[in-house]
Design an enzyme around this catalytic site. Structure first.
Site, PDB file in Angstrom:
ATOM      1  N   LYS A  76       0.942  -1.078   0.010  1.00  0.00           N
ATOM      2  CA  LYS A  76      -0.111  -0.072  -0.010  1.00  0.00           C
ATOM      3  C   LYS A  76       0.958   1.160  -0.170  1.00  0.00           C
ATOM      4  O   LYS A  76       1.978   1.286   0.725  1.00  0.00           O
ATOM      5  CB  LYS A  76      -0.801   0.006   1.199  1.00  0.00           C
ATOM      6  CG  LYS A  76      -1.666   1.097   1.382  1.00  0.00           C
ATOM      7  CD  LYS A  76      -2.680   0.887   2.483  1.00  0.00           C
ATOM      8  CE  LYS A  76      -3.739   2.017   2.662  1.00  0.00           C
ATOM      9  NZ  LYS A  76      -4.596   1.817   3.815  1.00  0.00           N
ATOM     10  N   SER A 151      -9.627   2.223   2.894  1.00  0.00           N
ATOM     11  CA  SER A 151      -9.005   2.896   2.115  1.00  0.00           C
ATOM     12  C   SER A 151      -7.805   1.853   1.342  1.00  0.00           C
ATOM     13  O   SER A 151      -7.089   2.358   0.401  1.00  0.00           O
ATOM     14  CB  SER A 151      -7.865   3.856   2.912  1.00  0.00           C
ATOM     15  OG  SER A 151      -7.355   3.172   3.594  1.00  0.00           O
ATOM     16  N   SER A 175      -9.967  -0.562   6.987  1.00  0.00           N
ATOM     17  CA  SER A 175      -9.394  -0.400   5.910  1.00  0.00           C
ATOM     18  C   SER A 175      -8.867  -1.673   5.385  1.00  0.00           C
ATOM     19  O   SER A 175      -8.290  -1.729   4.107  1.00  0.00           O
ATOM     20  CB  SER A 175      -8.287   0.637   5.509  1.00  0.00           C
ATOM     21  OG  SER A 175      -9.238   1.928   5.557  1.00  0.00           O
TER      22      SER A 175
HETATM   23  N1  GLN Z   1     -13.252   4.501   6.559  1.00  0.00           N
HETATM   24  C1  GLN Z   1     -12.546   4.914   7.850  1.00  0.00           C
HETATM   25  C2  GLN Z   1     -11.960   6.417   7.677  1.00  0.00           C
HETATM   26  O1  GLN Z   1     -12.212   6.820   6.687  1.00  0.00           O
HETATM   27  C3  GLN Z   1     -11.248   3.966   8.242  1.00  0.00           C
HETATM   28  C4  GLN Z   1     -10.188   4.110   7.116  1.00  0.00           C
HETATM   29  C5  GLN Z   1      -8.927   3.292   7.540  1.00  0.00           C
HETATM   30  O2  GLN Z   1      -9.113   2.154   8.148  1.00  0.00           O
HETATM   31  N2  GLN Z   1      -7.813   3.689   7.027  1.00  0.00           N
HETATM   32  O3  GLN Z   1     -11.426   6.902   8.508  1.00  0.00           O
END
Ligand code: GLN
Length: 483
Positions: A76, A151, A175
């Site tokens: 990532k 994400s 995510s």
């Molecule tokens: N959807 C959550 C956020 O926007 C989690 C994102 C994540 O786990 N990086 O903060």
């Protein structure tokens, strides 16, 4: 060749059926051919991949072994990779070449992995759809009109489309688990502190945790083995021995106590997903598990608490991107204030700016007690709920997401609607617990995930349950048409 899992690749390499270099060539060609439909990569690292593959083949020729020796993966794009762009999905870091490798990257490289590239992601890991990336949205290989989740949507789409067997990802509020659910993968968020955050660009430091995304629990065990462990460079990393995760896969589920929280089955859950969750429960009962209804009474407060704490930490972490030290700098600034304002205004996208504003507001002198402190108190209540539940059961099971993957753009005008989709995943981050999502069926041709949560450092138990489930079901083997 591209259908092989990490475990199959390890066997094939050990048996000299193919070399890592051959496999790497096949996958690089596949990425070149198919990724334009998905947009799952931000950067490709062909030269690095081929040199790492050759080096891994040499190490094997010299008698070395190892499940990750010669295994192709991707990172990532928030894991720092020395000399390679590490963008975090942001214009702010479009020109940033990391001066060092993240601990996760260095450990996996030492184990012999081959880095094919850096995967697309929501900007600074903020999102549940992978639509906020500066490099454009990622498409879900199961239906190109739908989001892959976020994400870590780039890692998920690439693995689901068989562009590579596994990838690293991070989970601040879901995510790893949510994109796993949306793309029919197995994804594991480890206990907070299990995997080093050193060199992982911070979003919300008390919640962020790196982990594996792969097609099977067996592969998650292999990749996690290479990622986990104490790191003196990360002050929140925990000095606990790392168990042999692959060895934990085969334990019997006889007598395993599984808790199913009644709050999970509220009006917001798609009834078709509820049915698939119940089916997975029945499957695990057949394997000897004992099911018990439990309660997590403070779950309803978790989303508001998370969406105060995460932006608060983000507003602090992202203050370093000021146009001075590194990252994007605006053209022809008139003075220092203009430089700050325009560099940040032009370098960050809309969702990141929204979170910085929410966080700065929640931390400001007049509002700290009302928002930030209150959210921290809720965080403790959420953790207490889990501690009470784990006195009665060994794992907790439920849906990973309330709905399957939505259409691209469907939630763009309503950020809160997207935040609500995190309802089942964020509690594990607030409490620091490990969680896993595994494939459990389909709704309208789109994958559905079931989430398992366990007490601290019981990643092995999660992998054990998921592996036994996967030995008896075939959801995880389904492949998206066209890939
Ligand atoms: N959807 C959550 C956020 O926007 C989690 C994102 C994540 O786990 N990086 O903060």
């Amino acid at each position: 060749m591209h259908h092989m899992t990490l475990a199959e690749i390890a066997r094939g390499l050990a048996d000299k059926k193919f070399s890592s270099e051959e496999l790497t060539q096949v996958l690089l060609a596949r990425i070149a051919q198919l990724d334009p439909q998905l947009n799952s990569f931000i950067s490709l690292t062909q030269e690095l991949a081929l040199s790492q593959a050759k080096a891994a083949d040499d190490r094997r020729a010299n008698g070395e072994t190892g499940a990750l020796l010669g295994a192709p993966i991707a990172h990532k794009d928030l894991f720092c990779t020395q000399g390679i762009r590490t963008s975090c999905g942001s214009k702010m870091l479009d020109n940033f070449k990391a001066p060092y490798d993240a601990t996760v990257v260095a450990r996996l490289a030492a184990a012999g992995t081959v880095t094919l590239g850096k995967t697309n992601m929501d900007e600074f890991a903020m999102g549940s759809a992978n639509e906020s990336s500066y490099y454009g949205a990622v498409k879900n290989p199961w239906n190109l009109e739908h989001v892959p989740g976020g994400s870590s949507g780039g890692s998920a789409a690439a693995v689901a489309a068989r562009l590579l067997p596994a990838a690293t990802a991070t989970d601040t509020g879901g995510s790893i688990r949510q994109p796993a659910a949306f793309t029919n993968l197995t994804g594991l968020k480890p206990t907070y502190g299990r995997v080093s955050r050193w060199g992982m660009i911070a979003y919300a430091s008390s919640l962020d945790q790196g982990g594996p995304l792969a097609r099977t629990a067996e592969d998650c065990a292999i990749l996690l083995q290479g990622m986990a462990g104490f790191d003196p460079n990360d002050s929140t990393s925990i000095d606990e021995p790392v168990p042999d995760y692959s060895a934990s896969l085969n334990g019997s589920l006889q007598g395993l106590r599984i808790g199913v929280p009644k709050e999970y089955f509220s009006a917001g859950l798609d009834p078709r997903i509820a049915e698939l969750v119940h089916n997975s429960v029945k499957e695990l009962e057949k394997l000897g598990a004992v099911i018990k209804e439990i309660s997590l009474p403070n779950m309803q407060h978790a989303i508001p608490a998370y969406y105060v704490i995460a932006p608060a930490e983000a507003s602090s972490n992202l203050s370093r991107f000021d146009g001075v030290r590194f990252g994007y700098r605006c053209e022809n600034p008139e003075n220092l204030i203009d430089l700050y304002k325009r560099s940040r205004g032009e370098g960050f996208g809309a969702e990141v700016q929204r979170r910085i504003m929410v966080g700065a507001y929640a931390l400001s002198a007049g509002y700290y007690d009302a928002y930030y402190l209150k959210a921290q108190k809720i965080r403790r209540l959420v953790k207490n709920d889990f501690m009470a539940a784990f006195n009665e059961v060994d794992i907790i099971l439920g849906p990973t997401t309330p709905n399957p993957a939505w259409k691209l753009g469907a939630k763009n005008s309503d950020p809160v609607a997207e935040y609500l989709e995190d309802v089942y995943t964020i509690t594990a981050n607030l409490a620091g617990l490990p969680g896993l999502s595994m494939p459990a069926g389909f709704v309208d041709g789109l994958p559905v995930g079931v989430q398992l949560l366990a007490p601290y450092f019981q990643e092995g138990r999660l992998l054990n349950v998921a592996h036994q489930y996967q030995l008896n079901t075939d959801w995880h083997t389904r492949t998206p048409t066209g890939f």
